[in-house]
Design a protein around this motif. Structure first.
Motif, PDB file in Angstrom:
ATOM      1  N   GLY A   1       0.813  -1.205   0.000  1.00  0.00           N
ATOM      2  CA  GLY A   1       0.000   0.000   0.000  1.00  0.00           C
ATOM      3  C   GLY A   1       0.850   1.259   0.000  1.00  0.00           C
ATOM      4  O   GLY A   1       2.041   1.230  -0.341  1.00  0.00           O
ATOM      5  N   PRO A   2       0.282   2.394   0.418  1.00  0.00           N
ATOM      6  CA  PRO A   2       1.004   3.685   0.360  1.00  0.00           C
ATOM      7  C   PRO A   2       2.265   3.721   1.205  1.00  0.00           C
ATOM      8  O   PRO A   2       3.160   4.521   0.953  1.00  0.00           O
ATOM      9  N   ALA A   3       2.349   2.871   2.213  1.00  0.00           N
ATOM     10  CA  ALA A   3       3.510   2.908   3.117  1.00  0.00           C
ATOM     11  C   ALA A   3       4.797   2.475   2.435  1.00  0.00           C
ATOM     12  O   ALA A   3       5.893   2.783   2.892  1.00  0.00           O
ATOM     13  N   GLY A   4       4.702   1.732   1.331  1.00  0.00           N
ATOM     14  CA  GLY A   4       5.892   1.249   0.639  1.00  0.00           C
ATOM     15  C   GLY A   4       6.226  -0.180   1.012  1.00  0.00           C
ATOM     16  O   GLY A   4       5.889  -0.648   2.117  1.00  0.00           O
ATOM     17  N   ALA A   5       6.874  -0.882   0.100  1.00  0.00           N
ATOM     18  CA  ALA A   5       7.161  -2.303   0.283  1.00  0.00           C
ATOM     19  C   ALA A   5       8.028  -2.547   1.512  1.00  0.00           C
ATOM     20  O   ALA A   5       8.933  -1.770   1.818  1.00  0.00           O
ATOM     21  N   ASP A   6       7.724  -3.651   2.199  1.00  0.00           N
ATOM     22  CA  ASP A   6       8.503  -4.043   3.365  1.00  0.00           C
ATOM     23  C   ASP A   6       8.626  -5.562   3.395  1.00  0.00           C
ATOM     24  O   ASP A   6       8.285  -6.241   2.414  1.00  0.00           O
ATOM     25  N   ALA A   7       9.081  -6.109   4.502  1.00  0.00           N
ATOM     26  CA  ALA A   7       9.298  -7.551   4.595  1.00  0.00           C
ATOM     27  C   ALA A   7       8.005  -8.332   4.434  1.00  0.00           C
ATOM     28  O   ALA A   7       7.957  -9.348   3.735  1.00  0.00           O
ATOM     29  N   GLU A   8       6.919  -7.868   5.069  1.00  0.00           N
ATOM     30  CA  GLU A   8       5.668  -8.623   5.030  1.00  0.00           C
ATOM     31  C   GLU A   8       5.014  -8.576   3.660  1.00  0.00           C
ATOM     32  O   GLU A   8       4.429  -9.565   3.212  1.00  0.00           O
ATOM     33  N   SER A   9       5.094  -7.447   2.977  1.00  0.00           N
ATOM     34  CA  SER A   9       4.514  -7.377   1.634  1.00  0.00           C
ATOM     35  C   SER A   9       5.279  -8.277   0.673  1.00  0.00           C
ATOM     36  O   SER A   9       4.680  -8.947  -0.185  1.00  0.00           O
ATOM     37  N   LEU A  10       6.598  -8.338   0.825  1.00  0.00           N
ATOM     38  CA  LEU A  10       7.407  -9.203  -0.025  1.00  0.00           C
ATOM     39  C   LEU A  10       7.145 -10.669   0.313  1.00  0.00           C
ATOM     40  O   LEU A  10       7.090 -11.521  -0.582  1.00  0.00           O
ATOM     41  N   ARG A  11       6.963 -10.980   1.590  1.00  0.00           N
ATOM     42  CA  ARG A  11       6.646 -12.342   2.001  1.00  0.00           C
ATOM     43  C   ARG A  11       5.355 -12.824   1.323  1.00  0.00           C
ATOM     44  O   ARG A  11       5.301 -13.924   0.777  1.00  0.00           O
ATOM     45  N   MET A  12       4.318 -12.006   1.345  1.00  0.00           N
ATOM     46  CA  MET A  12       3.045 -12.376   0.746  1.00  0.00           C
ATOM     47  C   MET A  12       3.179 -12.586  -0.759  1.00  0.00           C
ATOM     48  O   MET A  12       2.596 -13.514  -1.331  1.00  0.00           O
ATOM     49  N   ALA A  13       3.973 -11.738  -1.408  1.00  0.00           N
ATOM     50  CA  ALA A  13       4.174 -11.877  -2.854  1.00  0.00           C
ATOM     51  C   ALA A  13       4.890 -13.182  -3.188  1.00  0.00           C
ATOM     52  O   ALA A  13       4.535 -13.875  -4.149  1.00  0.00           O
ATOM     53  N   LEU A  14       5.896 -13.527  -2.414  1.00  0.00           N
ATOM     54  CA  LEU A  14       6.637 -14.769  -2.644  1.00  0.00           C
ATOM     55  C   LEU A  14       5.767 -15.994  -2.369  1.00  0.00           C
ATOM     56  O   LEU A  14       5.911 -17.032  -3.035  1.00  0.00           O
ATOM     57  N   LEU A  15       4.842 -15.891  -1.434  1.00  0.00           N
ATOM     58  CA  LEU A  15       3.940 -17.009  -1.152  1.00  0.00           C
ATOM     59  C   LEU A  15       2.929 -17.227  -2.280  1.00  0.00           C
ATOM     60  O   LEU A  15       2.406 -18.329  -2.445  1.00  0.00           O
ATOM     61  N   VAL A  16       2.664 -16.195  -3.058  1.00  0.00           N
ATOM     62  CA  VAL A  16       1.826 -16.372  -4.245  1.00  0.00           C
ATOM     63  C   VAL A  16       2.577 -17.169  -5.310  1.00  0.00           C
ATOM     64  O   VAL A  16       2.003 -18.010  -6.008  1.00  0.00           O
ATOM     65  N   LEU A  17       3.871 -16.925  -5.423  1.00  0.00           N
ATOM     66  CA  LEU A  17       4.692 -17.569  -6.456  1.00  0.00           C
ATOM     67  C   LEU A  17       5.033 -19.019  -6.115  1.00  0.00           C
ATOM     68  O   LEU A  17       5.089 -19.879  -7.008  1.00  0.00           O
ATOM     69  N   ALA A  18       5.275 -19.322  -4.853  1.00  0.00           N
ATOM     70  CA  ALA A  18       5.840 -20.620  -4.453  1.00  0.00           C
ATOM     71  C   ALA A  18       5.059 -21.841  -4.939  1.00  0.00           C
ATOM     72  O   ALA A  18       5.675 -22.834  -5.357  1.00  0.00           O
ATOM     73  N   PRO A  19       3.725 -21.872  -4.941  1.00  0.00           N
ATOM     74  CA  PRO A  19       3.012 -23.092  -5.356  1.00  0.00           C
ATOM     75  C   PRO A  19       3.125 -23.433  -6.843  1.00  0.00           C
ATOM     76  O   PRO A  19       2.672 -24.515  -7.239  1.00  0.00           O
ATOM     77  N   THR A  20       3.714 -22.568  -7.649  1.00  0.00           N
ATOM     78  CA  THR A  20       3.831 -22.872  -9.085  1.00  0.00           C
ATOM     79  C   THR A  20       4.715 -24.090  -9.352  1.00  0.00           C
ATOM     80  O   THR A  20       4.720 -24.608 -10.474  1.00  0.00           O
ATOM     81  N   GLY A  21       5.450 -24.557  -8.343  1.00  0.00           N
ATOM     82  CA  GLY A  21       6.221 -25.785  -8.509  1.00  0.00           C
ATOM     83  C   GLY A  21       5.335 -26.980  -8.839  1.00  0.00           C
ATOM     84  O   GLY A  21       5.731 -27.866  -9.611  1.00  0.00           O
ATOM     85  N   PHE A  22       4.130 -27.004  -8.291  1.00  0.00           N
ATOM     86  CA  PHE A  22       3.198 -28.091  -8.601  1.00  0.00           C
ATOM     87  C   PHE A  22       2.803 -28.075 -10.082  1.00  0.00           C
ATOM     88  O   PHE A  22       2.605 -29.124 -10.698  1.00  0.00           O
ATOM     89  N   TRP A  23       2.674 -26.892 -10.640  1.00  0.00           N
ATOM     90  CA  TRP A  23       2.332 -26.732 -12.057  1.00  0.00           C
ATOM     91  C   TRP A  23       3.442 -27.312 -12.934  1.00  0.00           C
ATOM     92  O   TRP A  23       3.184 -28.017 -13.914  1.00  0.00           O
ATOM     93  N   ALA A  24       4.703 -27.027 -12.584  1.00  0.00           N
ATOM     94  CA  ALA A  24       5.835 -27.574 -13.333  1.00  0.00           C
ATOM     95  C   ALA A  24       5.838 -29.099 -13.273  1.00  0.00           C
ATOM     96  O   ALA A  24       6.054 -29.776 -14.294  1.00  0.00           O
ATOM     97  N   ALA A  25       5.581 -29.656 -12.093  1.00  0.00           N
ATOM     98  CA  ALA A  25       5.572 -31.109 -11.926  1.00  0.00           C
ATOM     99  C   ALA A  25       4.517 -31.759 -12.818  1.00  0.00           C
ATOM    100  O   ALA A  25       4.729 -32.848 -13.380  1.00  0.00           O
ATOM    101  N   TRP A  26       3.375 -31.114 -12.970  1.00  0.00           N
ATOM    102  CA  TRP A  26       2.307 -31.659 -13.818  1.00  0.00           C
ATOM    103  C   TRP A  26       2.767 -31.777 -15.270  1.00  0.00           C
ATOM    104  O   TRP A  26       2.491 -32.780 -15.938  1.00  0.00           O
ATOM    105  N   HIS A  27       3.483 -30.780 -15.765  1.00  0.00           N
ATOM    106  CA  HIS A  27       3.951 -30.837 -17.160  1.00  0.00           C
ATOM    107  C   HIS A  27       4.981 -31.946 -17.363  1.00  0.00           C
ATOM    108  O   HIS A  27       4.978 -32.617 -18.405  1.00  0.00           O
ATOM    109  N   TYR A  28       5.874 -32.171 -16.405  1.00  0.00           N
ATOM    110  CA  TYR A  28       6.812 -33.291 -16.525  1.00  0.00           C
ATOM    111  C   TYR A  28       6.047 -34.616 -16.586  1.00  0.00           C
ATOM    112  O   TYR A  28       6.392 -35.517 -17.361  1.00  0.00           O
ATOM    113  N   TRP A  29       5.020 -34.731 -15.765  1.00  0.00           N
ATOM    114  CA  TRP A  29       4.213 -35.950 -15.733  1.00  0.00           C
ATOM    115  C   TRP A  29       3.522 -36.180 -17.074  1.00  0.00           C
ATOM    116  O   TRP A  29       3.493 -37.296 -17.590  1.00  0.00           O
TER     117      TRP A  29
END
Length: 436
Positions: free
Chosen positions: A391-419
């Motif tokens: 938000g207006p306060a500017g990026a910090d540790a918690e905002s970056l943590r939440m963003a990275l948690l959105v990205l992390a599950p994409t590993g399951f998507w990669a595994a499906w394509h190998y399968w």
């Protein structure tokens, strides 16, 4: 494989000695290590650069990742077209010289525009590196040994990541972020000289049965890729592995600095040893596994990739969920090896699923997909999400943590394509190489 099925038409021993093959493989591995180090040193010093230039997370992602990837992608296709037709050794040496010189110029940059132009130069140079390396290695090792050879080649990734994290972090902490670019840029120019003096260009496709009369153009290559369902899924699997693993790694040093109050050198020291020890360990384990006779069957390689990627996605999520540095570090020790585990087998699969005179272009297409994912979508997406969550306060540790948690599950998507690739890979390889 049945006894009456065709095998390689020419023995590797007939065209090169064991020492020559392994020397070439070692030099190609060093080239890849310098490539990774020069690319990912930026993620180590991301926070100091962002603070000095007063940028948002999205702004620094565009400057450091997207700018390189955009020109890497643009130049990858024409340079691979050249690699499929002309001297790959010369192209590789020229590419290393360009990206190494531009890495050093990053350290000389005094403002946003200068750093942007230098990063673009790094991207242009790196575009000619990996396709040329892959194609050269494929002409020293037959199809059944390429998974092992490309996994040894992939050792360059953990070595390069360690150089770009631990060593660069130490140099940046002691002498400033600009010095880190000088230290990593100069060795590449020396390696380019070694390549020109000691490596000869091998005859293209000399270890394969299939030999096209002319190298295909981009349109023909894309049509062929689309006709190989196993290749399509393999490209998507490796691309999404890059989105997941290397995308997370891009902001991880910054996340460690913000979440746990460490400086750039201390953050690099957390991640660097994991890259070096577990990255090399994972690569060597993969080389041993895929070097076994049973793993000449591409379906077994894909099954292995699918299982390992799916399992490693779980600690990749928890590493950014926990508030404990000790727990997060343990999760990184489990998760980070998986981002190296796939590189060698995935590259060898693509080499075996492509005809000899199409290999550099196929690798370029694969790298295009991977680098759009991990250098454009991942950094820019994480940066935008971090700014949004903050938000207006500017990026910090918690905002970056939440963003990275959105990205992390994409590993399951990669595994499906190998399968899914497993279903088609055996027949696709026979079509491309003439044997399995």
């Amino acid at each position: 494989m049945a006894n009456n099925e065709p095998t390689a038409p020419v023995s590797a021993d007939d065209v090169s000695t064991l020492g020559q093959r392994w020397y070439v493989l070692f030099i190609m591995m060093l080239a890849y290590a310098i490539n990774i180090a020069d690319r990912y040193v930026m993620s180590t010093v991301l926070e100091p650069i962002r603070l000095e230039l007063q940028l948002t997370d999205a702004g620094v992602a565009f400057l450091t990742g997207v700018s390189l990837a955009f020109f890497y992608v643009i130049m990858g296709i024409p340079l691979s077209w050249i690699a499929d037709r002309y001297n790959r050794r010369n192209l590789l040496a020229a590419s290393i010289t360009i990206w190494s010189a531009m890495t050093a110029l990053c350290g000389m940059s005094q403002g946003y525009m200068q750093l942007l132009l230098a990063r673009i130069g790094v991207g242009v140079g790196e575009a000619g590196g990996t396709p040329s390396c892959n194609s050269i290695v494929a002409d020293y090792f037959p199809a059944g040994r390429r998974a092992m050879a490309m996994t040894i080649f992939a050792l360059g990734a953990p070595i390069g990541a360690w150089l770009g994290a631990d060593m660069a972090g130490y140099v940046a902490a002691e002498y400033g972020w600009r010095m880190a670019f000088y230290v990593l840029g100069i060795p590449g120019i020396l390696l380019a000289i070694v390549i020109m003096l000691t490596i000869k260009e091998p005859k293209r496709g000399r270890l394969d049965m299939v030999d096209d009369s002319a190298a295909p153009n981009l349109t023909e290559t894309l049509k062929y890729i689309w006709s190989q369902k196993g290749m399509v899924h393999a490209i998507m699997g490796s691309g999404l592995s890059a989105l997941w693993g290397w995308g997370l790694m891009w902001f991880t040093p910054t996340f460690i600095q913000r979440a746990y109050g460490l400086d750039v050198g201390e953050a690099g020291a957390v991640i660097g040893p994991i890259h070096l020890i577990m990255g090399i360990g994972a690569s060597l384990l993969t080389a041993w596994l895929v070097g076994r006779p049973s793993y000449t069957d591409p379906r077994k390689v894909l099954r292995l990739l699918s299982v390992v990627t799916a399992l490693a996605t779980i600690p990749s999520i928890y590493a950014y969920y926990t508030n404990s540095l000790a727990t997060a570090t343990l999760m990184w020790w489990i998760f980070i090896p998986a981002i190296y585990f796939y590189i060698g087998p995935a590259m060898s699969l693509l080499q075996n699923l492509a005809p000899p005179k199409m290999r550099a272009m196929v690798i370029a297409v694969s790298l295009l997909v991977a680098n759009v994912f991990n250098l454009i979508v991942a950094p820019q997406g994480v940066g935008l999400l971090s700014d949004y969550f903050a938000g207006p306060a500017g990026a910090d540790a918690e905002s970056l943590r939440m963003a990275l948690l959105v990205l992390a599950p994409t590993g399951f998507w990669a595994a499906w394509h190998y399968w899914r690739a497993e279903k088609y890979a055996y027949d696709d390889q026979k079509r491309a190489c003439g044997y399995v």
